[in-house]
Structure formats: C-alpha cells, structure tokens
Design a protein around this motif. Structure first.
Motif, PDB file in Angstrom:
ATOM      1  N   LEU A   1     114.568   8.978  30.020  1.00 53.88           N
ATOM      2  CA  LEU A   1     113.491   8.443  30.722  1.00 53.88           C
ATOM      3  C   LEU A   1     113.464   6.985  30.830  1.00 53.88           C
ATOM      4  O   LEU A   1     112.899   6.306  31.452  1.00 53.88           O
ATOM      5  CB  LEU A   1     112.236   9.224  29.939  1.00 53.88           C
ATOM      6  N   ALA A   2     113.876   6.312  29.534  1.00 51.87           N
ATOM      7  CA  ALA A   2     113.847   4.858  29.365  1.00 51.87           C
ATOM      8  C   ALA A   2     114.465   4.207  30.422  1.00 51.87           C
ATOM      9  O   ALA A   2     114.290   3.246  31.192  1.00 51.87           O
ATOM     10  CB  ALA A   2     114.363   4.420  28.049  1.00 51.87           C
ATOM     11  N   ASP A   3     115.946   4.933  30.698  1.00 50.73           N
ATOM     12  CA  ASP A   3     116.700   3.903  31.552  1.00 50.73           C
ATOM     13  C   ASP A   3     116.334   4.079  33.181  1.00 50.73           C
ATOM     14  O   ASP A   3     116.259   3.507  34.089  1.00 50.73           O
ATOM     15  CB  ASP A   3     118.187   4.422  31.551  1.00 50.73           C
ATOM     16  N   LEU A   4     115.783   5.469  33.151  1.00 48.55           N
ATOM     17  CA  LEU A   4     115.093   5.520  34.733  1.00 48.55           C
ATOM     18  C   LEU A   4     114.001   4.713  34.796  1.00 48.55           C
ATOM     19  O   LEU A   4     113.750   4.148  36.045  1.00 48.55           O
ATOM     20  CB  LEU A   4     114.742   7.122  34.803  1.00 48.55           C
ATOM     21  N   SER A   5     112.981   4.493  33.788  1.00 47.90           N
ATOM     22  CA  SER A   5     111.952   3.648  34.057  1.00 47.90           C
ATOM     23  C   SER A   5     112.355   2.365  34.473  1.00 47.90           C
ATOM     24  O   SER A   5     111.886   1.598  35.239  1.00 47.90           O
ATOM     25  CB  SER A   5     110.847   3.631  32.915  1.00 47.90           C
ATOM     26  N   ALA A   6     113.450   1.868  33.533  1.00 46.51           N
ATOM     27  CA  ALA A   6     113.906   0.342  33.692  1.00 46.51           C
ATOM     28  C   ALA A   6     114.356   0.104  34.800  1.00 46.51           C
ATOM     29  O   ALA A   6     114.369  -0.708  35.638  1.00 46.51           O
ATOM     30  CB  ALA A   6     114.832   0.126  32.744  1.00 46.51           C
ATOM     31  N   GLY A   7     115.295   1.359  35.681  1.00 48.36           N
ATOM     32  CA  GLY A   7     115.805   0.939  36.792  1.00 48.36           C
ATOM     33  C   GLY A   7     114.889   1.111  37.812  1.00 48.36           C
ATOM     34  O   GLY A   7     114.985   0.282  38.768  1.00 48.36           O
TER      35      GLY A   7
ATOM     36  N   PRO B   1     130.664   9.102  30.604  1.00 47.44           N
ATOM     37  CA  PRO B   1     129.114   8.886  31.250  1.00 47.44           C
ATOM     38  C   PRO B   1     128.063   9.120  30.366  1.00 47.44           C
ATOM     39  O   PRO B   1     128.096  10.053  29.440  1.00 47.44           O
ATOM     40  CB  PRO B   1     129.195  10.012  32.528  1.00 47.44           C
ATOM     41  N   GLU B   2     127.298   8.315  30.391  1.00 45.41           N
ATOM     42  CA  GLU B   2     126.072   8.401  29.445  1.00 45.41           C
ATOM     43  C   GLU B   2     124.929   9.152  30.088  1.00 45.41           C
ATOM     44  O   GLU B   2     124.933   9.279  31.315  1.00 45.41           O
ATOM     45  CB  GLU B   2     125.604   6.877  29.141  1.00 45.41           C
TER      46      GLU B   2
ATOM     47  N   SER C   1     127.621   3.310  34.631  1.00 47.40           N
ATOM     48  CA  SER C   1     127.265   4.045  33.161  1.00 47.40           C
ATOM     49  C   SER C   1     126.983   5.614  32.984  1.00 47.40           C
ATOM     50  O   SER C   1     127.280   6.142  32.280  1.00 47.40           O
ATOM     51  CB  SER C   1     126.492   3.113  32.334  1.00 47.40           C
ATOM     52  N   ARG C   2     126.268   5.726  34.257  1.00 49.35           N
ATOM     53  CA  ARG C   2     125.639   7.316  34.335  1.00 49.35           C
ATOM     54  C   ARG C   2     126.633   8.115  35.090  1.00 49.35           C
ATOM     55  O   ARG C   2     126.427   9.346  35.294  1.00 49.35           O
ATOM     56  CB  ARG C   2     124.327   7.171  34.895  1.00 49.35           C
ATOM     57  N   THR C   3     127.615   7.739  35.784  1.00 51.28           N
ATOM     58  CA  THR C   3     128.467   8.326  36.555  1.00 51.28           C
ATOM     59  C   THR C   3     129.940   8.482  36.037  1.00 51.28           C
ATOM     60  O   THR C   3     130.388   9.195  35.796  1.00 51.28           O
ATOM     61  CB  THR C   3     128.506   7.954  38.121  1.00 51.28           C
ATOM     62  N   ALA C   4     130.457   7.280  36.012  1.00 47.40           N
ATOM     63  CA  ALA C   4     131.748   7.130  35.833  1.00 47.40           C
ATOM     64  C   ALA C   4     132.100   6.808  34.164  1.00 47.40           C
ATOM     65  O   ALA C   4     133.154   7.086  33.628  1.00 47.40           O
ATOM     66  CB  ALA C   4     132.753   6.225  36.590  1.00 47.40           C
ATOM     67  N   GLY C   5     130.906   6.176  33.929  1.00 46.21           N
ATOM     68  CA  GLY C   5     131.055   5.597  32.251  1.00 46.21           C
ATOM     69  C   GLY C   5     131.662   4.119  32.469  1.00 46.21           C
ATOM     70  O   GLY C   5     132.581   3.767  33.321  1.00 46.21           O
ATOM     71  N   LEU C   6     131.446   3.099  31.421  1.00 53.64           N
ATOM     72  CA  LEU C   6     131.644   1.925  31.307  1.00 53.64           C
ATOM     73  C   LEU C   6     133.139   1.807  30.930  1.00 53.64           C
ATOM     74  O   LEU C   6     133.626   2.712  30.253  1.00 53.64           O
ATOM     75  CB  LEU C   6     131.099   1.092  30.364  1.00 53.64           C
TER      76      LEU C   6
ATOM     77  N   VAL D   1     119.910  -6.407  41.029  1.00 52.26           N
ATOM     78  CA  VAL D   1     120.580  -5.490  41.801  1.00 52.26           C
ATOM     79  C   VAL D   1     122.084  -5.267  40.532  1.00 52.26           C
ATOM     80  O   VAL D   1     122.304  -4.060  40.537  1.00 52.26           O
ATOM     81  CB  VAL D   1     121.142  -5.952  42.915  1.00 52.26           C
ATOM     82  N   GLY D   2     122.317  -6.153  40.054  1.00 51.98           N
ATOM     83  CA  GLY D   2     123.504  -6.225  39.374  1.00 51.98           C
ATOM     84  C   GLY D   2     123.335  -5.107  37.934  1.00 51.98           C
ATOM     85  O   GLY D   2     124.137  -4.178  37.432  1.00 51.98           O
ATOM     86  N   LEU D   3     121.965  -5.060  37.254  1.00 54.29           N
ATOM     87  CA  LEU D   3     121.667  -4.313  36.420  1.00 54.29           C
ATOM     88  C   LEU D   3     121.406  -2.735  37.034  1.00 54.29           C
ATOM     89  O   LEU D   3     121.940  -1.760  36.229  1.00 54.29           O
ATOM     90  CB  LEU D   3     120.229  -4.465  35.843  1.00 54.29           C
TER      91      LEU D   3
END
Length: 382
Positions: free
Chosen positions: A299-305, A294-295, A280-285, A271-273
């Motif tokens: 495809l890689a981060d969608l798959s990991a998520g 925002p990054e 990171s994809r909305t407001a940015g870190l 859940v933390g990830l």
C-alpha cells in the motif's frame, strides 16, 4: 434580485465580492467524522467475524485508529456529495424534497466510500488467509492441489459474503445517521458558504497546489518507510532519505518560484522514481541483498507511486500552459479543488498507514515490506 440570489451567484455586494468556498468546519468535517466512525465500526465487526487472524486483535483500537486514518476518504465523499447537491438544488437546499434528496446523495456517496474500504479490507483478509493456507499445505502436506483450491475458494466466498452483507448495512446506517444529523441541525444543509468582503489574496494555480501537495505527500510516505528499509539494507534507507529531502526541496521551489527548470526537473525525477519502482516490482533491482528478486507490491509504494504520477501530470500541464502562453492562476470550482486536495491527503495517509509503522499500521501488523512473509511467519509460529 434578492440578497440570497446575489450571494448564490457570488456577485459584488456593498461589502465587496462574495468568495465561494467549501464549508469545511461546519459541514464537511463533522459529517465525514460521523460517517467514518459508523462505517469503520461495521468494517471492523465484519473483519472480527470472518477476517484473517492477524487482523482481529484489539478491535476497539483498530476501529479508532482506522476511523481517523480513513477520515480523508470520507471527506472526499462528502465534498463530492455537496458539489452534486449544489448543482442540483443550489448552495442552500430548501424544502422537504431537496432536504431528503441531500441526505440521500450524502448517504450514497459516503456508502460508496465505505463499500470501497470494506471491499479492500476483505480482499486483504483473503490475501492473508490464502497465504496461510498455502504455508500450512507446504508445511504439513495435509491439504494440497484440489483440496487447497477448494479451501481458497471457500475463503474468498466468505469474504465476498461479508461484503454483500456489509454494503446494505453501510447504506442504511448512513441514511439514518445523516438524516438524524440534519434533523438535529434544524436547518438546511449548506453545500457552499460565502465570505463577503474577503481580502484580496494571491491566486494559486490549482495544478501548482496539487503538485506541491503531491510532492509533500510522496515525501511523507517515503519518510515513513525509512526505518523499515534501514533495517533491511542501509543503502536503501539512505536512498529514501535523499528522495524525501529532494521532494520537499522541489515542493518549496515550486511554491516560491514555479519556473520551467523546476517543473522539468520535478517531472524527470518523478518519472525516474516510477520507473525504478516498476522495475523493482517486476524484474527486481540488479543490486542489493536481494538482487533480481521482485519485491511485493504494498500500500505504501502504491500510494507513493500514485502521488508521483499526479506530480508528473501537474508538471506536464503547467509546462504545456507555459509553452502556449496561457496565464497562470487557473482555478476550478471550490468543490473540485477541495475534493482534489482531500484526495491527495487521503492517498498520503493511506500510504503512511501501509508503511508498517506500529502506531499507524492500517494493515494491522502485516503491512510491512514483506507482507506475505510476515503472514507466513505468524502462521508458522502459531
């Protein structure tokens, strides 16, 4: 009752119980490989005709690489088709009607998978072409506002026309190829196989198996993006190495001792990830070289998520079963279990293919962390 009927029901015979399984080696993998090569050939040909310029080089290499990497998607389609065939006509469909129906069901499910791949590829081409048009307009100021809107609309129409042409081609190709394969086989398609007198084996809960595969898959995707993040910001690369090791450790722990503690820790960590990715994809870190920026979604981060969401769902299901005192070792049908395993493998492979690694890049050199920037850079260089 005949011997065939006994096997179909999975009853106990003279040699012991008949264990029902998916015919991976004799049916699933050969049919999926045949369809993957044919369907991806059509996708690559259409891309070469109307796709973004970055994705039209080395079409033969792209065809072979993508056919291999997208094979798990077609495996899922074939397993689902065999499950439908088994439910409708039995595990070994006999007769002209069931044989034709089996071919049509296989062609329909694999064509749907091919159509999804074609649509995704065309939308990605449109995304790159739109970025190129915007970059060109900002650089040369020759086509702005209404002109730019018309150009983007024209690009989208071309891609949608390619999808409209490609889907019938996929359907007809799959019917012909699968019908030819069944005819060459000379006997009915086997939707499920049996092993009489199989040795007793440890029963693994399907949710536990899915949890282990999801953790390993997410770890592999994170490992694939480490080189890219190391080059951008070393701390980010180290973070992904730690995440990868933690997920592999959790997978081994779940496999050997699936207790409440490891399930809770795995769920919280996953859940933390997911939350970290969403921020990171909305407001940015709030830290790093690009703080509060925002990054782009890749495809890689969608798959990991997606794999992390699967892990959370499996953990919650196992914890709920433990709280209710339900027995472990829950298993579903062989086809459902096989489809889930193949789907997790497919998401993992897609994530690795979208990581930007040169040898496996599904997005043909534009699948990196900053895909739009890469596309614009290539346009500017041209």
């Amino acid at each position: 009752m005949t011997t065939e009927a006994l096997l179909h029901r999975g009853t106990v015979g003279s040699d012991g119980p008949a264990e029902r399984s998916v015919p991976w080696g004799s049916m699933v993998l050969p049919l999926a490989a045949l369809v993957a090569l044919a369907d991806q050939f059509i996708v690559v040909v259409l891309r070469t005709s109307v796709g973004s310029i970055e994705r039209t080089s080395d079409p033969a290499l792209s065809w072979v690489r993508e056919s291999v990497e997208l094979l798990p998607v077609h495996v899922v389609a074939v397993v689902v088709a065999l499950a439908l065939v088994s439910r409708r006509w039995g595990d070994v469909p006999r007769g002209r009607g069931p044989a034709v129906g089996t071919v049509l069901v296989l062609a329909a499910t694999t064509a749907l998978a091919g159509a999804a791949i074609l649509l995704a590829s065309s939308l990605w081409d449109y995304h790159l072409q739109a970025a190129e048009l915007v970059h060109h307009a900002e650089t040369h100021r020759t086509c702005v506002d209404a002109c730019l809107t018309r150009a983007e609309h024209a690009s989208l129409v071309v891609q949608l026309k390619a999808v409209g042409v490609g889907i019938p081609m996929l359907a007809v190709t799959n019917v012909v190829l699968l019908g030819w394969a069944v005819a060459l086989r000379g006997r009915p398609i086997v939707a499920a196989s049996y092993r009489s007198g199989a040795r007793p084996r440890v029963v693994i809960d399907d949710r536990r198996l899915a949890l282990v595969l999801a953790l390993v898959g997410s770890a592999l995707v994170h490992a694939a993006v480490v080189p890219e993040h190391m080059g951008e910001w070393r701390a980010a690369g180290v973070f992904f190495v730690v995440v990868e090791l933690a997920q592999v450790t959790a997978a081994l722990w779940v496999w050997r001792q699936p207790g409440r503690l490891v399930l809770v820790l795995t769920a919280v960590g996953s859940v933390g990830l997911v939350v970290l990715w969403a921020v990171s994809r909305t407001a940015g870190l709030p830290f790093g070289p690009e703080a509060w920026e925002p990054e782009p979604v890749g495809l890689a981060d969608l798959s990991a998520g997606a794999l992390e969401v699967v892990a959370v769902a499996c953990c919650l299901s196992l914890l709920r079963a433990e709280r209710r005192g339900l027995p472990r070792g829950r298993q579903h049908s062989a086809h459902l279990r096989g489809a889930v395993v193949a789907a997790i493998v497919a998401v993992t492979v897609l994530g690795i293919g979208g990581s930007g690694l040169p040898a496996v890049d599904l997005l043909s050199g534009t699948g990196g962390h900053h895909d739009v920037d890469a596309a614009e850079g290539q346009t500017g260089a041209g």
